[in-house]
Every structure is written in C-alpha cells, then in structure tokens.
Design an enzyme around this catalytic site. Structure first.
Site, PDB file in Angstrom:
ATOM      1  CG  ASP A 178      -2.322   0.357   0.928  1.00 60.07           C
ATOM      2  OD1 ASP A 178      -2.535   1.468   0.425  1.00 60.07           O
ATOM      3  OD2 ASP A 178      -3.219  -0.469   1.173  1.00 60.07           O
TER       4      ASP A 178
ATOM      5  CG  ASP B  45      -4.985   5.311   0.879  1.00 61.09           C
ATOM      6  OD1 ASP B  45      -5.939   4.520   0.877  1.00 61.09           O
ATOM      7  OD2 ASP B  45      -4.912   6.294   1.649  1.00 61.09           O
TER       8      ASP B  45
ATOM      9  CD  GLU C  37      -8.858   4.099  -2.328  1.00 66.47           C
ATOM     10  OE1 GLU C  37      -9.954   3.729  -1.893  1.00 66.47           O
ATOM     11  OE2 GLU C  37      -8.055   4.738  -1.627  1.00 66.47           O
TER      12      GLU C  37
ATOM     13  CG  HIS D 200      -9.449  -2.126   3.384  1.00 69.38           C
ATOM     14  ND1 HIS D 200      -9.165  -2.072   2.037  1.00 69.38           N
ATOM     15  CD2 HIS D 200      -9.041  -0.933   3.891  1.00 69.38           C
ATOM     16  CE1 HIS D 200      -8.603  -0.913   1.747  1.00 69.38           C
ATOM     17  NE2 HIS D 200      -8.521  -0.202   2.855  1.00 69.38           N
ATOM     18  CG  ASP D 201     -11.737   1.281   2.344  1.00 69.28           C
ATOM     19  OD1 ASP D 201     -11.414   1.266   3.553  1.00 69.28           O
ATOM     20  OD2 ASP D 201     -10.992   1.709   1.445  1.00 69.28           O
TER      21      ASP D 201
HETATM   22  C1  GLC Z   1      -8.520   4.696   1.503  1.00 70.52           C
HETATM   23  C2  GLC Z   1      -8.329   3.436   2.306  1.00 70.52           C
HETATM   24  C3  GLC Z   1      -9.098   3.558   3.572  1.00 70.52           C
HETATM   25  C4  GLC Z   1      -8.532   4.720   4.360  1.00 70.52           C
HETATM   26  C5  GLC Z   1      -8.505   5.989   3.516  1.00 70.52           C
HETATM   27  C6  GLC Z   1      -7.612   7.020   4.131  1.00 70.52           C
HETATM   28  O1  GLC Z   1      -9.819   4.896   1.107  1.00 70.52           O
HETATM   29  O2  GLC Z   1      -8.687   2.312   1.547  1.00 70.52           O
HETATM   30  O3  GLC Z   1      -9.099   2.382   4.326  1.00 70.52           O
HETATM   31  O4  GLC Z   1      -9.291   4.939   5.503  1.00 70.52           O
HETATM   32  O5  GLC Z   1      -8.021   5.774   2.225  1.00 70.52           O
HETATM   33  O6  GLC Z   1      -6.267   6.655   3.984  1.00 70.52           O
END
Ligand code: GLC
Ligand code: CA
Length: 531
Positions: free
Chosen positions: A100, A197, A238, A309-310
């Site tokens: 990550d 991320d 992302e 995980h989100d």
């Molecule tokens: C992304 C991650 C998430 C995290 C956020 C802030 O969306 O997947 O789990 O809380 O970023 O880093």
C-alpha cells in the site's frame, strides 16, 4: 497492448488485511508471521499476488493508513526481517507482493509533521497545508471539520481524513522527491507493485473547491511512477473514475499508473454508506459491462472486484447471504472474475463471508463508523443508528479471519482478538466451508484454475450476449480460436434460450453437461465453444 500492461492479465491478486488474517505470536493481532504461515493457502486458492494493507509504522488511528515511518514495519506486525522473510517466501512460491502506498497524508506522529507543527520556519512546515483560518468548509471523510487548529503556530492544518492524518502538501517538490525515494526504497527490496491510496487527492485546488483531481495530478503521478526503472512495477490507484480521468491516468503512453479501481458498481444496494436500498444485480451488470466495453475499446486494464476493507460484504448487500449464500458467492465470483481484467479477491470472500450483526457499539473499531455515530447521535434514533452501522461499517470486512469453528477460530491463541470475530463465524469459517458438500473455496480454486488454463479468459476479447435480458449476465471470451461462454443467472429461475451449445467446463450446481436452457437462482456455468 504493451507487454508490461498485458502481462497484468495473468495476475490474480489476493488482498490481505494483515491485522485480521493470521496471528503468529498470540497477541490477538494478525501479523507478518501469520501471513507467511498462510502463503500456501493463498497459492492453493490460485492467487499469484498479495496486496498487503499498510504494515508501516503507525499509531493505527486508521489501522495503518496513518503512517509515521514509511521505511519501517509497525512492531505489531513484526520487523523488517519478518518482512524480508515474507517477501522471499512469497517469491519462492511465485507470489508477487504489492504494497500500500499512502501518500495523501502521513500520521500526525510522523517526524515531518512533528517538526512542521512546531514552527513556521522549520523546513518541514511546508510539507503540509496551513492557513490562518480554514480555507474551505470541507468536512473530514471521518466526520467534523477538515481543518484542525495547531497551537504552536496558531494555524489550521488540513486533514481530509482523521485529525491524525494531516494532508501532505504535494505542491512542494521536496515532498514529491520524498515519495519517489520511498517507492525506490521498497522497489529496492524487491516488491512488485503498489496500491496507491486516495491518490487523486494529492492535487487540490482550494480556490476552486477541488479536494481531489486538481490541476497537477498527472504531472505528480508521473514524477513518482513514470520513471524508467518502474516500467514493470504494477500499480493500481484509488482515483476518480470518470472516463476522462481513467484515460488520463492509465493510458499506456501516459507513464502514470497501470490501472485504477472502479467502485461505482459497489454502490448498488445502498444509498451513501449506511442506508440499504432495493437492489438488482442487473444494475451491477450494467455498470460492470459499461466499464468492460470502455476499457476494452481503449485498451485499458480493468480491475475485477466486489470486496475490500472499505466496504461491507458485497453478497450481503446485493444477494442472498442466508439460504443461497453458496450460490450467490460462487455466482458473483464467476460473473466478475472471468471477465476481462485483473481479479482482486479480498480475504474471506473466498469462503463466502457475510455481514455481522452486533447489539452495541463496543464491537466496532472503524474510525469512519464511529465518526458517523458521533455526528448523528441525538439526530437519528439510537436503534436506527446501530442498524445502519451494522449494515455499513467497514468493520464487517475487517473482522479476524475464521479459519475454523473453534472458539479462537484458528486465528490466534489469545483470549480475544483485537476486534470481535464476525457474528456468524461459527457458521462461516474455512473448515466449515471445506467440510460442506458444496465449498465456496473449492469452487474458487476451480474458477482460477480455469482462468489459468484458458488464455481466452485472461487475454481474450469480451462480448456480452443477451444484453437486453433481465437478471442474468452472459458473455463470450475469445482468443485465437478459443471461445468460452460464461452464463450467470441471477435471482429468479429462468430459461436462457438461444445460447450457443458447448461443452460444460464449470458450474456451481449440478448442471448436466450441455443442458442449456433452464437456470436455477444464482446458477452459473462456463462452456467451451471452441471447435
Ligand atoms: C482509503 C483506504 C481507507 C482509508 C482511507 C484514508 O480509502 O482504503 O481504508 O481509511 O483511504 O487513507
Ligand atoms: Ca500478532
């Protein structure tokens, strides 16, 4: 498609939430030793890459998405030696390791911020965003204002996420050099890729009110990932997912990222994060199919996923996770993972994990759902709030992996894990799945074996058949004379007539070979049409 892109079609990525996968030292928290001890499990499933959610040093206010040292391993997960051992063991098994990359913010305990917050004259001050008064009315993703007052300098700093996650100022070229060097550090160790991320947040425009996708996004991404020695490093971001922005980020001549996630189909069955709404799998199909067409026409990679995980579990939101849990889990996997793209499996998905139900908030840890609770208590009735959190909390998918049906579920020897097991862990665990007449895990094995054996399922062209038909997803995958037909029926029993006849290769029920036509709810089948 360039080789470094098309090779990505051979990946099957297994996402690991290290806290919750396997505990090796009995403290109730999953760790790197635990991951290492389960690498064969991952390999046997048919995955050839793992993505590790953040394992860097961190005070864990957002479970590691608040990094205080990018070049060290958090002690709860082990040591750098444990990481090196894991990386070597993964590579021995032909498993790639994707890290990550959390670059929009650091932890407030990161040395940069510790220095930055003390004085306006410190060279690290300019690593973050400061203002005498909040520059915008932005809310933090986790509740409250996105601006926090900092006593020592009398200024506010920006945190798009938790207070402990100050946003890093990417307009500062030094910051971009730092992140490029961090990437090089891990590449030097031998890692194979990065999951980036909230990467689109690194460029903002305060005047225009743009929190993400700002004017310099693409040049920043290129500065870090466009360098020649990273050509064969896999990247998935992302990022905002309009057609335009995907083209701009993932075009093969762009030197930015190899791929980005598209999450729009994961909003089916809910409004915002916490409110269920009626769902139709057809909506999921239409969205996925739209992206399939778009990415195929533009020669872009597409990510195949339903869980991470989100988000709470996909089959709990869009299917029947009770009486037809096996059917739903296997059907969804077939519909999504045989498409043209890169499969991402999230730990537990392969045994059909489903949402939990808990009677009070003590069973929750997720900073996001706790923030939602704080913002809404008193406004929404307590019982409703709790229902919403049970439905939408990210903790649903973050609960410790249930390896078996014993009290500790084979996860830890500690009396209690860091977060309670899923409320259905006695029923839904690996041992129970393997002992069942129909095993979701074993179906996944067959599915990925087929994907491995049949090049059409990896490199092949994809064409949707019966696009007007309701409640089913039917498509062809073709490559140099090899032709495979994937038929996934959704909720209602129906006859799917007029499909080409072929030899049955895989099915989730007891379908007799060649018996096209009638399909049971969530029945699916793959046929070989090759002459
Ligand atoms: C992304 C991650 C998430 C995290 C956020 C802030 O969306 O997947 O789990 O809380 O970023 O880093
Ligand atoms: Ca541990």
């Amino acid at each position: 498609m360039r080789k470094e892109f098309s090779d990505c079609y051979d990946l099957v990525v297994y996402q690991i939430y290290p806290r919750s996968f396997m505990d090796s030292n009995g403290d109730g928290i999953g760790d790197l030793g635990g991951v290492l001890s389960r690498l064969d499990y991952v390999k046997d499933l048919g995955a050839n890459a793992i993505w590790l959610c953040p394992i860097f040093k961190s005070p864990q206010c957002d479970n590691g998405y608040d990094v205080s040292d990018y070049r060290d391993i958090d002690p709860i997960y082990g040591t750098m030696a444990d990481f090196d051992a894991l990386l070597a063991a993964a590579h021995e098994r032909g498993i790639k390791v994707i890290m990550d990359f959390v670059a929009n913010h650091t932890s407030s305990e990161h040395e940069w911020f510790q220095r930055a917050r003390l004085s306006k004259n410190d060279p690290y001050h300019d690593y973050y965003y400061w203002a005498d008064e909040p520059l915008t009315d932005w809310r933090s993703e986790f509740g409250g204002s996105a601006w926090e007052f900092n006593e020592p300098t009398g200024e506010y700093y920006l945190h798009s996420f938790a207070v402990g996650q100050p946003d890093v100022n990417w307009t500062n070229p030094k910051v971009r050099e730092e992140y490029a060097a961090i990437v090089d550090f891990w590449v030097g160790k031998g890692v194979d890729g990065f999951r980036c991320d909230v990467l689109d947040h690194v460029s903002k425009d305060f005047k225009k009110g743009l929190r993400r996708n700002g004017p310099h996004l693409h040049e920043y991404i290129r500065e870090v990932f466009g360098r020649d020695h990273l050509t064969n490093i896999y990247t998935v971001g992302e990022a905002e997912t309009t057609e335009e922005s995907i083209l701009a980020t993932c075009g093969q001549d762009r030197r930015e990222l190899k791929s980005v996630f598209q999450f729009s189909h994961l909003m089916v069955g809910r409004q915002g994060k916490y409110t269920p709404v009626p769902h139709r799998m057809d909506e999921v199909k239409d969205i996925v199919e739209g992206w399939e067409r778009f990415t195929q026409e533009r020669d872009l990679l597409y990510i195949l996923l339903t869980d991470n995980h989100d988000r709470p579990w996909f089959i709990s939101r869009t299917g029947n996770d009770r009486a037809l849990r096996y059917e739903c889990a296997t059907n969804v996997a077939t519909a999504i993972f045989l498409q043209r793209g890169i499969p991402f499996v999230y730990e537990g998905q392969e045994i059909g994990c489903a949402n939990s139900h808990f009677p009070d908030l003590s069973a929750f840890n997720d900073v996001e759902c706790l923030g939602y609770y704080e913002e809404n208590k008193g406004k929404i009735p307590e019982a409703t709030l709790l229902e919403q959190i049970n439905f939408g909390s990210r903790d649903n998918t973050r609960r410790p992996f249930a390896w078996d049906g014993t009290p500790n579920h084979g996860f830890t020897t500690a009396a209690a894990p860091w977060l309670p097991y899923a409320s259905r862990a006695d029923e839904i665990n690996l041992a129970a799945d393997l002992a069942a007449e129909r095993s979701i895990y074993r179906y996944y094995q067959q599915l990925f074996a087929l994907r491995r054996e049949r090049v059409a399922l990896r490199r092949g062209k994809s064409t949707q058949l019966l696009p007007e038909s309701k409640d089913c997803y039917v498509y062809l995958r073709e490559h140099e004379g090899e032709r495979l037909l994937v038929v996934c029926n959704f909720e209602r029993a129906q006859s799917l007539d007029g499909l080409p006849e072929g030899r049955l290769l895989l099915t989730n029920l007891d379908r007799a070979a060649g018996a096209n036509g009638a399909y049971a709810p969530f029945e699916c089948a793959v046929y070989d049409l090759t002459k």
